[in-house]
Scaffold this motif. Structure first.
Motif, PDB file in Angstrom:
ATOM      1  N   ASN A 327       0.832  -1.205   0.000  1.00 53.87           N
ATOM      2  CA  ASN A 327       0.000   0.000   0.000  1.00 53.87           C
ATOM      3  C   ASN A 327       0.867   1.255   0.000  1.00 53.87           C
ATOM      4  O   ASN A 327       1.876   1.327   0.708  1.00 53.87           O
ATOM      5  N   LEU A 328       0.464   2.250  -0.798  1.00 56.81           N
ATOM      6  CA  LEU A 328       1.195   3.509  -0.897  1.00 56.81           C
ATOM      7  C   LEU A 328       0.363   4.654  -0.328  1.00 56.81           C
ATOM      8  O   LEU A 328      -0.862   4.643  -0.404  1.00 56.81           O
ATOM      9  N   SER A 329       1.044   5.657   0.220  1.00 58.19           N
ATOM     10  CA  SER A 329       0.371   6.859   0.701  1.00 58.19           C
ATOM     11  C   SER A 329       0.078   7.789  -0.474  1.00 58.19           C
ATOM     12  O   SER A 329       0.433   7.505  -1.619  1.00 58.19           O
ATOM     13  N   LYS A 330      -0.555   8.920  -0.181  1.00 52.21           N
ATOM     14  CA  LYS A 330      -0.851   9.883  -1.246  1.00 52.21           C
ATOM     15  C   LYS A 330       0.429  10.436  -1.865  1.00 52.21           C
ATOM     16  O   LYS A 330       0.440  10.859  -3.018  1.00 52.21           O
ATOM     17  N   ASN A 331       1.513  10.424  -1.095  1.00 50.77           N
ATOM     18  CA  ASN A 331       2.807  10.891  -1.599  1.00 50.77           C
ATOM     19  C   ASN A 331       3.626   9.768  -2.227  1.00 50.77           C
ATOM     20  O   ASN A 331       4.831   9.921  -2.452  1.00 50.77           O
ATOM     21  N   LYS A 332       2.960   8.638  -2.506  1.00 47.13           N
ATOM     22  CA  LYS A 332       3.599   7.489  -3.147  1.00 47.13           C
ATOM     23  C   LYS A 332       4.748   6.917  -2.314  1.00 47.13           C
ATOM     24  O   LYS A 332       5.804   6.550  -2.832  1.00 47.13           O
ATOM     25  N   VAL A 333       4.519   6.839  -1.007  1.00 44.85           N
ATOM     26  CA  VAL A 333       5.493   6.255  -0.081  1.00 44.85           C
ATOM     27  C   VAL A 333       4.908   4.952   0.457  1.00 44.85           C
ATOM     28  O   VAL A 333       3.736   4.927   0.863  1.00 44.85           O
ATOM     29  N   PRO A 334       5.679   3.847   0.501  1.00 43.74           N
ATOM     30  CA  PRO A 334       5.180   2.578   1.060  1.00 43.74           C
ATOM     31  C   PRO A 334       5.109   2.653   2.581  1.00 43.74           C
ATOM     32  O   PRO A 334       5.931   2.082   3.294  1.00 43.74           O
ATOM     33  N   TYR A 335       4.098   3.367   3.071  1.00 40.71           N
ATOM     34  CA  TYR A 335       4.053   3.747   4.484  1.00 40.71           C
ATOM     35  C   TYR A 335       3.887   2.559   5.434  1.00 40.71           C
ATOM     36  O   TYR A 335       4.466   2.537   6.530  1.00 40.71           O
ATOM     37  N   ILE A 336       3.109   1.557   5.033  1.00 40.56           N
ATOM     38  CA  ILE A 336       2.924   0.397   5.928  1.00 40.56           C
ATOM     39  C   ILE A 336       4.224  -0.383   6.051  1.00 40.56           C
ATOM     40  O   ILE A 336       4.614  -0.817   7.148  1.00 40.56           O
ATOM     41  N   ALA A 337       4.930  -0.555   4.946  1.00 38.11           N
ATOM     42  CA  ALA A 337       6.210  -1.265   4.967  1.00 38.11           C
ATOM     43  C   ALA A 337       7.214  -0.530   5.856  1.00 38.11           C
ATOM     44  O   ALA A 337       7.984  -1.156   6.603  1.00 38.11           O
ATOM     45  N   ILE A 338       7.205   0.802   5.808  1.00 38.32           N
ATOM     46  CA  ILE A 338       8.102   1.595   6.658  1.00 38.32           C
ATOM     47  C   ILE A 338       7.719   1.444   8.129  1.00 38.32           C
ATOM     48  O   ILE A 338       8.584   1.271   8.999  1.00 38.32           O
ATOM     49  N   LEU A 339       6.415   1.502   8.430  1.00 34.38           N
ATOM     50  CA  LEU A 339       5.958   1.389   9.818  1.00 34.38           C
ATOM     51  C   LEU A 339       6.263   0.008  10.404  1.00 34.38           C
ATOM     52  O   LEU A 339       6.634  -0.110  11.570  1.00 34.38           O
ATOM     53  N   VAL A 340       6.120  -1.042   9.583  1.00 24.99           N
ATOM     54  CA  VAL A 340       6.437  -2.402  10.046  1.00 24.99           C
ATOM     55  C   VAL A 340       7.933  -2.508  10.370  1.00 24.99           C
ATOM     56  O   VAL A 340       8.322  -3.057  11.416  1.00 24.99           O
ATOM     57  N   SER A 341       8.773  -1.978   9.493  1.00 27.18           N
ATOM     58  CA  SER A 341      10.217  -1.998   9.740  1.00 27.18           C
ATOM     59  C   SER A 341      10.557  -1.214  11.002  1.00 27.18           C
ATOM     60  O   SER A 341      11.373  -1.650  11.824  1.00 27.18           O
ATOM     61  N   SER A 342       9.929  -0.056  11.167  1.00 34.33           N
ATOM     62  CA  SER A 342      10.159   0.778  12.341  1.00 34.33           C
ATOM     63  C   SER A 342       9.762   0.044  13.620  1.00 34.33           C
ATOM     64  O   SER A 342      10.448   0.145  14.645  1.00 34.33           O
ATOM     65  N   ALA A 343       8.666  -0.721  13.558  1.00 34.08           N
ATOM     66  CA  ALA A 343       8.211  -1.480  14.733  1.00 34.08           C
ATOM     67  C   ALA A 343       9.248  -2.518  15.146  1.00 34.08           C
ATOM     68  O   ALA A 343       9.503  -2.713  16.339  1.00 34.08           O
ATOM     69  N   PHE A 344       9.861  -3.186  14.166  1.00 35.84           N
ATOM     70  CA  PHE A 344      10.894  -4.168  14.488  1.00 35.84           C
ATOM     71  C   PHE A 344      12.133  -3.496  15.074  1.00 35.84           C
ATOM     72  O   PHE A 344      12.789  -4.050  15.962  1.00 35.84           O
ATOM     73  N   MET A 345      12.459  -2.304  14.588  1.00 37.52           N
ATOM     74  CA  MET A 345      13.594  -1.575  15.154  1.00 37.52           C
ATOM     75  C   MET A 345      13.305  -1.153  16.590  1.00 37.52           C
ATOM     76  O   MET A 345      14.210  -1.112  17.427  1.00 37.52           O
ATOM     77  N   LEU A 346      12.041  -0.869  16.893  1.00 36.57           N
ATOM     78  CA  LEU A 346      11.640  -0.517  18.251  1.00 36.57           C
ATOM     79  C   LEU A 346      11.862  -1.705  19.198  1.00 36.57           C
ATOM     80  O   LEU A 346      12.298  -1.530  20.344  1.00 36.57           O
ATOM     81  N   ILE A 347      11.605  -2.911  18.713  1.00 34.78           N
ATOM     82  CA  ILE A 347      11.885  -4.115  19.508  1.00 34.78           C
ATOM     83  C   ILE A 347      13.366  -4.170  19.862  1.00 34.78           C
ATOM     84  O   ILE A 347      13.753  -4.578  20.953  1.00 34.78           O
ATOM     85  N   GLY A 348      14.200  -3.716  18.923  1.00 30.10           N
ATOM     86  CA  GLY A 348      15.638  -3.700  19.169  1.00 30.10           C
ATOM     87  C   GLY A 348      16.019  -2.802  20.325  1.00 30.10           C
ATOM     88  O   GLY A 348      16.907  -3.137  21.120  1.00 30.10           O
ATOM     89  N   VAL A 349      15.342  -1.670  20.452  1.00 25.45           N
ATOM     90  CA  VAL A 349      15.612  -0.764  21.570  1.00 25.45           C
ATOM     91  C   VAL A 349      15.268  -1.460  22.889  1.00 25.45           C
ATOM     92  O   VAL A 349      16.026  -1.400  23.858  1.00 25.45           O
ATOM     93  N   VAL A 350      14.123  -2.125  22.898  1.00 25.63           N
ATOM     94  CA  VAL A 350      13.683  -2.831  24.118  1.00 25.63           C
ATOM     95  C   VAL A 350      14.652  -3.964  24.463  1.00 25.63           C
ATOM     96  O   VAL A 350      15.055  -4.129  25.618  1.00 25.63           O
ATOM     97  N   LEU A 351      15.041  -4.731  23.445  1.00 22.84           N
ATOM     98  CA  LEU A 351      15.963  -5.843  23.677  1.00 22.84           C
ATOM     99  C   LEU A 351      17.303  -5.360  24.213  1.00 22.84           C
ATOM    100  O   LEU A 351      17.880  -5.961  25.114  1.00 22.84           O
ATOM    101  N   ASN A 352      17.793  -4.269  23.651  1.00 25.99           N
ATOM    102  CA  ASN A 352      19.083  -3.751  24.102  1.00 25.99           C
ATOM    103  C   ASN A 352      19.007  -3.257  25.536  1.00 25.99           C
ATOM    104  O   ASN A 352      19.984  -3.303  26.277  1.00 25.99           O
ATOM    105  N   TYR A 353      17.817  -2.819  25.937  1.00 28.66           N
ATOM    106  CA  TYR A 353      17.635  -2.364  27.316  1.00 28.66           C
ATOM    107  C   TYR A 353      17.576  -3.545  28.288  1.00 28.66           C
ATOM    108  O   TYR A 353      18.084  -3.482  29.396  1.00 28.66           O
ATOM    109  N   LEU A 354      16.960  -4.662  27.817  1.00 26.61           N
ATOM    110  CA  LEU A 354      16.723  -5.788  28.707  1.00 26.61           C
ATOM    111  C   LEU A 354      17.761  -6.903  28.601  1.00 26.61           C
ATOM    112  O   LEU A 354      18.075  -7.556  29.600  1.00 26.61           O
ATOM    113  N   ALA A 355      18.256  -7.135  27.360  1.00 28.81           N
ATOM    114  CA  ALA A 355      19.083  -8.327  27.125  1.00 28.81           C
ATOM    115  C   ALA A 355      20.568  -8.004  27.193  1.00 28.81           C
ATOM    116  O   ALA A 355      20.983  -6.864  27.040  1.00 28.81           O
TER     117      ALA A 355
END
Length: 473
Positions: A327-355
């Protein structure tokens, strides 16, 4: 002026100046500012030779990528090429490996942002600036590709200005004795402490693993091809400058550093860049370099979100990932793909804090293996692409890999050598155990989730190499 839209629906919003600086930013990483000391310890002054050899190898990889990107400037880049020339499974492995490589790299980089901010604000928990950095870079990528290019332009420019300033200041010390009481140091430190090959030829080759890791990200030029304005001009222009940029920014900087400070003392009293700036009386030297490294980490996160978003988007188009990721935004950006990737990077922040930190050592090892795999796939695809062309079709190529096929095979042999060398170092050997686990897991998921039974919309794409030209994009 309305932006061009490519055949996949993405805007061609990246200008030539964006591509040029993205190319520089990809070739110059945090490793030069913080990791140069450990590389020097491994090879001594001969580390310069390691970077020249590695630079030549990466240059040939980039020329091969350029030949493909000019012919087929698509967002999925090497994943799309692997799919076209070696089949859906190769495209699946390449796309998901590159996505994971960047997600892991960004996990480390955004966490590092917290460390760098703590230099000025020690009372703030590290996860707060890390989270702020991730949110900010995500928003930049969601707005439009032009904003991504603009931020990457300025991030890269900061690195370039810093390195050039360090080289000029260093030459002033070496040639004219500025900051050294007027006594010129000369270049004798390059051979005065055990010789140029202080750790033998073995040190030169063992350092190649670190050199390869330092160049991780240079292939981002290929991913930008799908959204570059006039890719048949901008991509070759950026790639052709990769080699001399490596020689100036890596080899030039290291020659200056090792001429000023004996190589066997570097790393014992702080960053070589900080020491060089401080030597001529700049009191805020440590703060300046901390700021530069902070922007380098933000640049990596910015590039990572761009590339992972485009990889997921292309995998979705090839039916190798869930359909909603296309899915693309009105500006032709694959916004869902970016948000999914960002969510996985957020897990990395949590893991680095805990693990424990070792968890990240193992995962980062996969990133290194992933880079070698991606570069090797680029070379293999380019070799197969060339073999499928007639002599007349080769003549019509607007951008050709030099010394083909010898240079491509030589670069491929160099990458395989790096894999062998990883077995000789305890810190990198873990990659040879973790890497196969990753590839085994991706391979299993390809069949377990039924991706082997899906028929991509471009199933006749194998004819593309003889039926389409760059002008049709």
């Amino acid at each position: 002026m309305q932006e061009q839209v490519n055949s996949e629906g993405l805007h061609r919003g990246l200008q030539e100046r964006h591509i040029q600086l993205i190319a520089i930013g990809g070739a110059i990483g945090v490793g030069l500012f913080l990791g140069s000391a450990s590389a020097i310890k491994t090879a001594g002054p001969a580390i310069t030779l390691s970077y020249i050899i590695g630079g030549l190898m990466i240059f040939m990889v980039m020329r091969a990528l350029g030949e493909l990107a000019v012919s087929y400037p698509v967002s999925g880049s090497f994943s799309a090429y692997a799919h076209t020339f070696f089949g859906p499974l190769a495209g699946y492995l390449t796309g998901w490996t590159y996505w994971f490589m960047w997600v892991v790299t960004c996990m480390a980089e955004i966490t590092a942002v917290g460390v760098y901010v703590n230099y000025w604000l020690p009372d703030i928990p590290q996860w707060i600036p890390a989270l702020c950095a991730l949110v900010a870079m995500t928003l930049i990528n969601l707005i439009s590709v032009k904003y991504f290019g603009e931020f990457e332009f300025w991030f890269a420019l900061i690195k370039v200005v810093t390195i050039i300033a360090m080289i000029l200041i260093g030459l002033g010390i070496i040639l004219f004795g500025i900051g050294n009481g007027g006594v010129a140091l000369g270049f004798s430190n390059l051979w005065a402490n055990g010789g140029f090959f202080a750790n033998g030829l073995s040190g030169v080759f063992l350092a190649m693993v670190m050199v390869a890791f330092a160049f991780l990200g240079v292939e981002l030029i290929g991913v930008t091809a799908g959204e570059a304005q006039n890719p048949e001009k901008t991509i070759p222009s950026a790639i052709n400058k990769v080699l001399w940029r490596i020689l100036i920014f890596y080899v030039g900087a290291l020659v200056v550093i090792m001429s000023i400070f004996p190589w066997n003392q570097i790393g014992t009293t702080g960053s070589p860049f900080v020491l060089t700036f401080a030597k001529i009386g700049i009191p805020a030297a440590a703060g300046i370099i901390n700021f530069v490294v902070l922007t380098a980490a933000l640049s990596s996160c910015n590039s990572g979100l761009f590339s992972t978003g485009r990889m997921l988007y292309d995998l979705s188009l090839k039916k190798n990932a869930p359909a909603f990721l296309s899915n693309l935004s009105k500006n032709k950006v694959p916004y869902i793909a970016i948000l999914v990737s960002s969510a996985f990077m957020l897990i990395g922040v949590v893991l680095n804090y805990l693990a424990p930190a070792k968890v990240f050592i193992y995962i980062t090892s996969v990133a290194t293996i992933g880079a070698v795999f991606i570069w090797s796939m680029i070379l293999l695809v380019q070799i197969k692409f060339r073999r499928g062309l007639s002599k007349e079709e080769v003549e019509k190529l607007s951008y050709k890999t030099p010394l083909w096929p010898y240079a491509s095979w030589a670069a491929l042999a160099g990458l395989l050598t790096i894999l062998v060398l990883m077995a000789f170092d305890e810190g990198t050997r873990v990659a040879l155990y973790v890497g196969p686990v990753w590839f085994g897991g991706v391979l299993a998921s390809y069949y377990a989730f039924g991706f082997n039974r899906t028929v991509p919309e471009d199933k006749n794409n194998k004819k593309v190499q003889k039926s389409e030209t760059a002008s049709e994009y």
